[in-house]
Design a protein around this motif. Structure first.
Motif, PDB file in Angstrom:
ATOM      1  N   ASP A   1       0.863  -1.173   0.000  1.00  0.00           N
ATOM      2  CA  ASP A   1       0.000   0.000   0.000  1.00  0.00           C
ATOM      3  C   ASP A   1       0.906   1.231   0.000  1.00  0.00           C
ATOM      4  N   PRO A   2       0.912   2.018  -1.073  1.00  0.00           N
ATOM      5  CA  PRO A   2       1.844   3.150  -1.137  1.00  0.00           C
ATOM      6  C   PRO A   2       1.574   4.224  -0.082  1.00  0.00           C
ATOM      7  N   ARG A   3       0.383   4.227   0.517  1.00  0.00           N
ATOM      8  CA  ARG A   3       0.046   5.220   1.537  1.00  0.00           C
ATOM      9  C   ARG A   3       0.553   4.831   2.911  1.00  0.00           C
ATOM     10  N   THR A   4       0.722   3.528   3.175  1.00  0.00           N
ATOM     11  CA  THR A   4       1.045   3.104   4.536  1.00  0.00           C
ATOM     12  C   THR A   4       2.334   2.303   4.676  1.00  0.00           C
ATOM     13  N   ALA A   5       2.942   1.897   3.574  1.00  0.00           N
ATOM     14  CA  ALA A   5       4.135   1.052   3.669  1.00  0.00           C
ATOM     15  C   ALA A   5       5.266   1.822   4.338  1.00  0.00           C
ATOM     16  N   ALA A   6       5.783   1.246   5.423  1.00  0.00           N
ATOM     17  CA  ALA A   6       6.845   1.899   6.196  1.00  0.00           C
ATOM     18  C   ALA A   6       7.460   0.894   7.151  1.00  0.00           C
ATOM     19  N   PHE A   7       8.705   1.147   7.518  1.00  0.00           N
ATOM     20  CA  PHE A   7       9.365   0.331   8.536  1.00  0.00           C
ATOM     21  C   PHE A   7       9.093   0.899   9.909  1.00  0.00           C
ATOM     22  N   ASP A   8       8.826   0.018  10.879  1.00  0.00           N
ATOM     23  CA  ASP A   8       8.802   0.421  12.272  1.00  0.00           C
ATOM     24  C   ASP A   8      10.235   0.776  12.659  1.00  0.00           C
ATOM     25  N   ALA A   9      10.382   1.637  13.650  1.00  0.00           N
ATOM     26  CA  ALA A   9      11.720   1.966  14.132  1.00  0.00           C
ATOM     27  C   ALA A   9      12.399   0.718  14.675  1.00  0.00           C
ATOM     28  N   GLN A  10      13.715   0.631  14.466  1.00  0.00           N
ATOM     29  CA  GLN A  10      14.447  -0.542  14.975  1.00  0.00           C
ATOM     30  C   GLN A  10      14.538  -0.470  16.478  1.00  0.00           C
ATOM     31  N   ALA A  11      14.380  -1.636  17.115  1.00  0.00           N
ATOM     32  CA  ALA A  11      14.460  -1.689  18.580  1.00  0.00           C
ATOM     33  C   ALA A  11      15.900  -1.723  19.022  1.00  0.00           C
TER      34      ALA A  11
END
Length: 194
Positions: free
Chosen positions: A184-194
């Motif tokens: 989904d181009p609107r929501t695709a994202a990486f969570d911050a690395q822990a």
């Protein structure tokens, strides 16, 4: 027909790790399962989440398995197949942090094979499709979307609307392997690395 990869914030992190994904694919010892994608994608994905392996794909206009085009599931609606973390640990860690992805898989085309023109109306206007090159013979593998042909290359990304007619060809003497993703181009994202 193709989108500028620079327009998607998650792509630099994904593409910077393509060599790790390729190395894990090269070390993968997975069987070819006697199932292929016909009918419900959800039912097919549920089976692979519990018992993963290479699966013959399909060919436009046929319900017979296509042994020249194999897929290996990496994620479906945020769920990773059982055991992926042990056989592809770096890839599993990466994908476990990626949101907005409906389908992710390895896609392998045998030498001299062709995926006939087709489209995916079920995702048109909702999701985009990404090919991240992992391995292929230079100058021999192409993706064509509505007449616009692009060469697939290791480490390179092609992003397109799979609701448009497209086809792929491997004219080389070795397998063409990509990371395939519907996102989904609107929501695709990486969570911050822990």
């Amino acid at each position: 027909m193709f989108f500028d990869p620079g327009g998607f914030s998650f792509l630099p992190e994904l593409t910077s790790r393509w060599r790790f994904i390729r190395q894990e694919w090269q070390e993968l010892q997975a069987p070819i399962l006697d199932i292929h994608r016909v009918g419900s994608v959800h039912r097919f994905a549920e089976r692979l989440l519990q018992n993963n392996g290479w699966t013959p794909s399909w060919q436009a206009g046929s319900d017979q398995p296509n042994q020249d085009w194999l897929t290996y599931a990496l994620s479906y609606q945020g769920m990773l197949p059982d055991g992926l973390a042990s056989v592809m640990p770096a890839t599993a860690r990466l994908l476990s942090r990626l949101r907005g992805v409906e389908v992710c898989a390895l896609s392998l085309m045998r030498p001299g094979s062709f995926i006939a023109p087709h489209d995916h109306p079920d995702i048109a206007g909702r999701l985009l499709t990404l090919h991240l090159g992992l391995a292929m013979e230079p100058g021999k593998c192409y993706l064509t979307v509505e007449g616009d042909a692009r060469e697939e290359k290791p480490g390179a990304v092609l992003t397109f609307n799979a609701g448009r007619e497209h086809f792929a060809v491997n004219m080389g003497r070795c397998d063409r392997v990509i990371l395939y993703m519907e996102f989904d181009p609107r929501t695709a994202a990486f969570d911050a690395q822990a």
